[in-house]
Scaffold this motif. Structure first.
Motif, PDB file in Angstrom:
ATOM      1  N   THR A  58       0.808  -1.219   0.000  1.00 26.50           N
ATOM      2  CA  THR A  58       0.000   0.000   0.000  1.00 26.50           C
ATOM      3  C   THR A  58       0.842   1.270   0.000  1.00 26.50           C
ATOM      4  O   THR A  58       0.320   2.356  -0.281  1.00 26.50           O
ATOM      5  CB  THR A  58      -0.949   0.015   1.211  1.00 26.50           C
ATOM      6  OG1 THR A  58      -0.208  -0.295   2.408  1.00 26.50           O
ATOM      7  CG2 THR A  58      -2.056  -1.029   1.038  1.00 26.50           C
ATOM      8  N   SER A  61       0.646   3.567  -3.033  1.00 25.17           N
ATOM      9  CA  SER A  61      -0.445   4.525  -3.217  1.00 25.17           C
ATOM     10  C   SER A  61      -0.061   5.945  -2.832  1.00 25.17           C
ATOM     11  O   SER A  61      -0.741   6.899  -3.216  1.00 25.17           O
ATOM     12  CB  SER A  61      -1.667   4.094  -2.386  1.00 25.17           C
ATOM     13  OG  SER A  61      -2.151   2.851  -2.804  1.00 25.17           O
ATOM     14  N   GLN A  87     -10.575   3.969  -2.723  1.00 24.81           N
ATOM     15  CA  GLN A  87      -9.173   3.801  -3.069  1.00 24.81           C
ATOM     16  C   GLN A  87      -9.000   2.447  -3.745  1.00 24.81           C
ATOM     17  O   GLN A  87      -9.558   1.441  -3.299  1.00 24.81           O
ATOM     18  CB  GLN A  87      -8.281   3.886  -1.819  1.00 24.81           C
ATOM     19  CG  GLN A  87      -6.794   3.887  -2.115  1.00 24.81           C
ATOM     20  CD  GLN A  87      -6.315   5.156  -2.817  1.00 24.81           C
ATOM     21  OE1 GLN A  87      -6.854   6.241  -2.569  1.00 24.81           O
ATOM     22  NE2 GLN A  87      -5.311   5.044  -3.661  1.00 24.81           N
ATOM     23  N   TRP A 141      -8.490   6.387  -7.311  1.00 23.46           N
ATOM     24  CA  TRP A 141      -9.275   6.867  -6.183  1.00 23.46           C
ATOM     25  C   TRP A 141     -10.436   7.700  -6.693  1.00 23.46           C
ATOM     26  O   TRP A 141     -10.434   8.180  -7.834  1.00 23.46           O
ATOM     27  CB  TRP A 141      -8.409   7.696  -5.240  1.00 23.46           C
ATOM     28  CG  TRP A 141      -7.758   8.908  -5.837  1.00 23.46           C
ATOM     29  CD1 TRP A 141      -8.203  10.199  -5.782  1.00 23.46           C
ATOM     30  CD2 TRP A 141      -6.543   8.937  -6.610  1.00 23.46           C
ATOM     31  NE1 TRP A 141      -7.338  11.032  -6.457  1.00 23.46           N
ATOM     32  CE2 TRP A 141      -6.310  10.284  -6.973  1.00 23.46           C
ATOM     33  CE3 TRP A 141      -5.620   7.957  -7.009  1.00 23.46           C
ATOM     34  CZ2 TRP A 141      -5.210  10.676  -7.726  1.00 23.46           C
ATOM     35  CZ3 TRP A 141      -4.532   8.345  -7.771  1.00 23.46           C
ATOM     36  CH2 TRP A 141      -4.330   9.686  -8.115  1.00 23.46           C
ATOM     37  N   MET A 215      -6.171   7.018   4.561  1.00 24.33           N
ATOM     38  CA  MET A 215      -5.163   6.182   3.915  1.00 24.33           C
ATOM     39  C   MET A 215      -4.317   5.412   4.927  1.00 24.33           C
ATOM     40  O   MET A 215      -3.680   4.413   4.569  1.00 24.33           O
ATOM     41  CB  MET A 215      -4.275   7.027   3.005  1.00 24.33           C
ATOM     42  CG  MET A 215      -4.977   7.470   1.731  1.00 24.33           C
ATOM     43  SD  MET A 215      -5.513   6.081   0.706  1.00 24.33           S
ATOM     44  CE  MET A 215      -3.934   5.478   0.121  1.00 24.33           C
ATOM     45  N   TYR A 218      -6.474   2.471   5.417  1.00 22.80           N
ATOM     46  CA  TYR A 218      -6.288   1.655   4.209  1.00 22.80           C
ATOM     47  C   TYR A 218      -5.032   0.789   4.346  1.00 22.80           C
ATOM     48  O   TYR A 218      -5.040  -0.402   4.012  1.00 22.80           O
ATOM     49  CB  TYR A 218      -6.181   2.583   3.006  1.00 22.80           C
ATOM     50  CG  TYR A 218      -5.928   1.902   1.678  1.00 22.80           C
ATOM     51  CD1 TYR A 218      -6.948   1.247   1.009  1.00 22.80           C
ATOM     52  CD2 TYR A 218      -4.668   1.969   1.074  1.00 22.80           C
ATOM     53  CE1 TYR A 218      -6.722   0.647  -0.221  1.00 22.80           C
ATOM     54  CE2 TYR A 218      -4.436   1.383  -0.157  1.00 22.80           C
ATOM     55  CZ  TYR A 218      -5.466   0.712  -0.802  1.00 22.80           C
ATOM     56  OH  TYR A 218      -5.250   0.120  -2.008  1.00 22.80           O
TER      57      TYR A 218
END
Length: 289
Positions: A58, A61, A87, A141, A215, A218
């Motif tokens: 991740t 991202s 996302q 996103w 995030m 996430y």
């Protein structure tokens, strides 16, 4: 606030280059809660220790992006009413623990929900190795723009969220802790929005204390999928998509619930244990089985 569809849809977003080090990779892993016990088990140690370091998938991202263009008055975007909606991430090749990358952003579409309902913008970023040119990841996103509906666009064709199975218990769950100082660590990876550290700013938007970055949650979800279905091997995760549902406060426990769909594919959601609230929903992941 008036949004000019053609201007925004065709905005010339420049490529972004970023060099990141092993320290950056470790800091990101700490920011998403990878070191909440002592001693750390070997499967977690590799994400925060420079020897045989692995980058969490991740992390891709966050790299090589710049959204400053959205503040340009010519775009007509009301930044005071913007929310991160969804996302998406596809990993094409495991992210090196350090390196240089180039990100290229494109605006895929903007959907008009109506003057009283806002608009939704979908964007995509390709992340390539700056030296070899290899495609490392594709992230995407959606941005919910509450103040920009009614510009005359279409609402047809907006991607539907991935359904989470109803009526049956999840096939696996895992609880992962966030720490009270989680947001103060995570922000050092680049998101310095004061909402996540300044109590006064949080109060102005209706929270009694700072909230965790979406995030960051996430990233915690990504760690959970690695643990539950990838043997904690970063190279096995291939896709991680979800929708943001509710804010998380630093210090809360995140329970990831997984439903196996078919070999190498799963649905998931993330629940805040202490409040029994869904934080992340409509999750979908693919991995090497």
């Amino acid at each position: 606030m008036s949004l000019n569809y053609e201007t925004v849809k065709n905005w010339p977003i420049p490529e972004a280059a970023q060099k990141y080090t092993a320290k950056d990779t470790i800091l990101y892993a700490l920011g998403v809660g990878s070191a909440t016990q002592n001693p750390l088990p070997p499967e977690d140690l590799k994400f925060v220790y420079e020897r045989k370091l692995q980058a969490l998938p991740t992390f891709a991202s966050l790299l090589a992006g710049d959204s400053s263009w959205m503040a340009d008055p010519k775009a007509g975007i009301d930044l005071n009413k913007v929310l991160h909606g969804e996302q998406f991430l596809t990993i094409h090749k495991p992210l090196p623990p350090e390196g240089s990358v180039i990100g290229t952003d494109t605006i895929d579409e903007i959907y008009d929900k109506g003057a009283d309902k806002g608009a939704v913008m979908y964007m995509t970023r390709t992340l390539r190795d700056a030296v070899s040119g290899e495609l490392l990841a594709t992230s995407g996103w959606s941005v919910f723009m509450r103040g920009n509906g009614g510009f005359g666009g279409t609402a047809t064709g907006q991607p539907a969220p991935y359904p989470v199975p109803e009526g049956r218990a999840p096939d696996a769950t895992i609880d992962l802790l966030t720490r009270p100082e989680q947001a103060t660590i995570y922000r050092l990876s680049g998101d310095f929005n004061p909402l996540h550290i300044d109590p006064k700013i949080a109060g102005l938007v209706g929270f009694d204390k700072p909230i965790l970055h979406g995030m960051c949650s996430y990233g915690v979800a990504g760690r959970a999928i690695l643990k539950l279905r990838c043997g904690n091997d970063a190279s096995r995760l291939r896709k991680l998509n979800l929708r943001f549902a509710s804010p998380v406060f630093p210090g809360e426990t995140l329970r990831t619930e997984v439903w196996d769909v078919e070999p190498g594919k799963l649905a998931f959601r993330v629940r805040i244990v202490e409040r029994d609230v869904i934080a992340l929903n409509n999750g979908y992941a693919e991995y090497i089985d």
